[in-house]
Structure formats: C-alpha cells, structure tokens
Enzyme design. Structure first.
Site, PDB file in Angstrom:
ATOM      1  N   ASP A  36     -45.252  16.529 -32.217  1.00 36.54           N
ATOM      2  CA  ASP A  36     -46.141  17.633 -32.586  1.00 36.54           C
ATOM      3  C   ASP A  36     -47.535  17.350 -32.014  1.00 36.54           C
ATOM      4  O   ASP A  36     -48.046  16.231 -32.090  1.00 36.54           O
ATOM      5  CB  ASP A  36     -46.200  17.746 -34.119  1.00 36.54           C
ATOM      6  CG  ASP A  36     -46.801  19.064 -34.570  1.00 36.54           C
ATOM      7  OD1 ASP A  36     -46.084  19.845 -35.218  1.00 36.54           O
ATOM      8  OD2 ASP A  36     -48.002  19.332 -34.276  1.00 36.54           O
ATOM      9  N   GLU A  98     -45.877  29.081 -38.144  1.00 32.54           N
ATOM     10  CA  GLU A  98     -46.840  29.544 -37.145  1.00 32.54           C
ATOM     11  C   GLU A  98     -46.181  29.804 -35.803  1.00 32.54           C
ATOM     12  O   GLU A  98     -46.601  30.694 -35.070  1.00 32.54           O
ATOM     13  CB  GLU A  98     -47.963  28.517 -36.986  1.00 32.54           C
ATOM     14  CG  GLU A  98     -48.942  28.566 -38.150  1.00 32.54           C
ATOM     15  CD  GLU A  98     -49.976  27.463 -38.098  1.00 32.54           C
ATOM     16  OE1 GLU A  98     -50.043  26.736 -37.093  1.00 32.54           O
ATOM     17  OE2 GLU A  98     -50.711  27.345 -39.098  1.00 32.54           O
ATOM     18  N   HIS A 103     -37.851  25.382 -35.954  1.00 28.58           N
ATOM     19  CA  HIS A 103     -38.105  23.949 -35.741  1.00 28.58           C
ATOM     20  C   HIS A 103     -38.045  23.195 -37.052  1.00 28.58           C
ATOM     21  O   HIS A 103     -38.474  23.692 -38.084  1.00 28.58           O
ATOM     22  CB  HIS A 103     -39.445  23.718 -35.051  1.00 28.58           C
ATOM     23  CG  HIS A 103     -40.595  24.453 -35.680  1.00 28.58           C
ATOM     24  ND1 HIS A 103     -40.828  25.796 -35.476  1.00 28.58           N
ATOM     25  CD2 HIS A 103     -41.559  24.046 -36.530  1.00 28.58           C
ATOM     26  CE1 HIS A 103     -41.890  26.177 -36.158  1.00 28.58           C
ATOM     27  NE2 HIS A 103     -42.351  25.136 -36.826  1.00 28.58           N
TER      28      HIS A 103
HETATM   29  P1  5GP Z   1     -45.051  25.658 -38.244  1.00 32.71           P
HETATM   30  O1  5GP Z   1     -46.311  25.834 -39.057  1.00 32.71           O
HETATM   31  O2  5GP Z   1     -44.689  26.891 -37.463  1.00 32.71           O
HETATM   32  O3  5GP Z   1     -43.906  25.138 -39.090  1.00 32.71           O
HETATM   33  O4  5GP Z   1     -45.368  24.484 -37.238  1.00 32.71           O
HETATM   34  C1  5GP Z   1     -45.646  24.673 -35.889  1.00 32.71           C
HETATM   35  C2  5GP Z   1     -46.023  23.304 -35.332  1.00 32.71           C
HETATM   36  O5  5GP Z   1     -45.982  23.361 -33.920  1.00 32.71           O
HETATM   37  C3  5GP Z   1     -47.444  22.839 -35.726  1.00 32.71           C
HETATM   38  O6  5GP Z   1     -47.364  21.612 -36.418  1.00 32.71           O
HETATM   39  C4  5GP Z   1     -48.164  22.710 -34.385  1.00 32.71           C
HETATM   40  O7  5GP Z   1     -49.030  21.609 -34.333  1.00 32.71           O
HETATM   41  C5  5GP Z   1     -47.014  22.573 -33.397  1.00 32.71           C
HETATM   42  N1  5GP Z   1     -47.305  23.119 -32.079  1.00 32.71           N
HETATM   43  C6  5GP Z   1     -47.795  24.349 -31.800  1.00 32.71           C
HETATM   44  N2  5GP Z   1     -47.928  24.523 -30.468  1.00 32.71           N
HETATM   45  C7  5GP Z   1     -47.520  23.350 -29.902  1.00 32.71           C
HETATM   46  C8  5GP Z   1     -47.427  22.920 -28.543  1.00 32.71           C
HETATM   47  O8  5GP Z   1     -47.757  23.626 -27.589  1.00 32.71           O
HETATM   48  N3  5GP Z   1     -46.949  21.665 -28.340  1.00 32.71           N
HETATM   49  C9  5GP Z   1     -46.576  20.855 -29.363  1.00 32.71           C
HETATM   50  N4  5GP Z   1     -46.118  19.644 -29.055  1.00 32.71           N
HETATM   51  N5  5GP Z   1     -46.645  21.228 -30.652  1.00 32.71           N
HETATM   52  C10 5GP Z   1     -47.121  22.473 -30.917  1.00 32.71           C
END
Ligand code: 5GP
Ligand code: ZN
Length: 140
Positions: A36, A98, A103
């Site tokens: 992440d 987000e 994931h």
């Molecule tokens: P959610 O809140 O959708 O469960 O988590 C999305 C996660 O994706 C977040 O922890 C964020 O830091 C990670 N993330 C978002 N964009 C990217 C990216 O371009 N690369 C990586 N490695 N992680 C990302």
C-alpha cells in the site's frame, strides 16, 4: 488469466497491467499482491484480483479461492510480530472503500498507535430480534 476482465481507467487494473508502478510482493495467474502506497503500519499490503469487480460479492469463486492463500503467503512474508494484524476488506464509501476494485488489506498491528484503529459500536438486541435476523439470513 488474460487481461480481458480488467478496466481501462481503474487504478488497480493499471497496476496489474504495469501501467502504474507498484512494489509487487508476489502474484499468481489470478491475483496480485503489492505494498500500500500510504501504509497504516510498516508492511501494509494489498491483495487484488486480476478481475475488475467493485465489490467482494462480485468476484468469481475461483478468483476468491486464489486470493486468500496468497494473502496468507503475504502475511507470512511480512513477518507479523506476535500475530498482531488485521485482514480487512472494505465495500462501499460508508464502509471506507476508496478504490473501487476489490482488495484485501493486510495491516500489521505493531503497537496501539500504528495499524488499523477500529470502532466497535455494539448494539443490545433482544433474542427475538436476533432470531428475526437469523430467519431472514440463514441459507440452509
Ligand atoms: P480502501 O479505503 O479503498 O479500502 O483502500 C484503498 C487503499 O489503496 C488505500 O490504503 C490507499 O493507500 C491504497 N492506494 C490507493 N492508490 C494506490 C496506488 O496507486 N498504489 C498503491 N500501492 N496503493 C494505493
Ligand atoms: Zn480494476
């Protein structure tokens, strides 16, 4: 798995295709694991299907069956001190999603300040209400 199930403008699909760089930990034919970019703790990793679906319940069973063993491998590779970690999967904006490509997070919990912080607002419910819910949901 071919890339036919990926979407052109999805950030995680782009990571799978290598169009956006990522720190890849490992991959299989059906899933991909990487760090992440904004970790909640050191080693915070994501496991994604090589199949674009917004929500958990939209992922085909064979892909899901590939993802959890991969998550286990990654958990072992991270080296989780004292087995303190959260496996998290968010669906929908209110549930803190987000990125709308399914994931699983693996988030080490090295101390009380780092890692995932969870609210746990337990309700008091009657046995009757619990039974109503049970009758609505039970499958077998
Ligand atoms: P959610 O809140 O959708 O469960 O988590 C999305 C996660 O994706 C977040 O922890 C964020 O830091 C990670 N993330 C978002 N964009 C990217 C990216 O371009 N690369 C990586 N490695 N992680 C990302
Ligand atoms: Zn996607």
């Amino acid at each position: 798995m071919s890339h036919e199930h990926l979407q052109a403008d999805c950030i995680f699909c782009k990571i799978i295709r290598g169009e956006i760089p990522s720190f890849k930990i490992t991959e299989t034919d059906k899933s991909y694991a990487f760090l992440d970019i904004n970790p909640l703790s050191e080693g915070h990793a994501l496991i994604i299907p090589k199949y674009h679906a917004e929500y958990f319940h939209q992922v085909p069973d064979d892909v899901l069956a590939d993802m959890l063993p991969l998550a286990k491998k990654v958990a072992l590779a991270i080296g989780l001190e004292g087995n303190q970690y959260n496996l998290l999967q968010n669906n929908g904006r209110m549930a803190h999603q987000e990125v709308f490509h399914v994931h699983f997070h693996i988030i080490p919990k090295p101390d009380t300040e780092k890692g995932l912080k969870i609210g746990w607002p337990q309700m008091k419910v009657s046995k009757e209400d619990l039974e109503k819910t049970y009758n609505r949901i039970k499958i077998d």
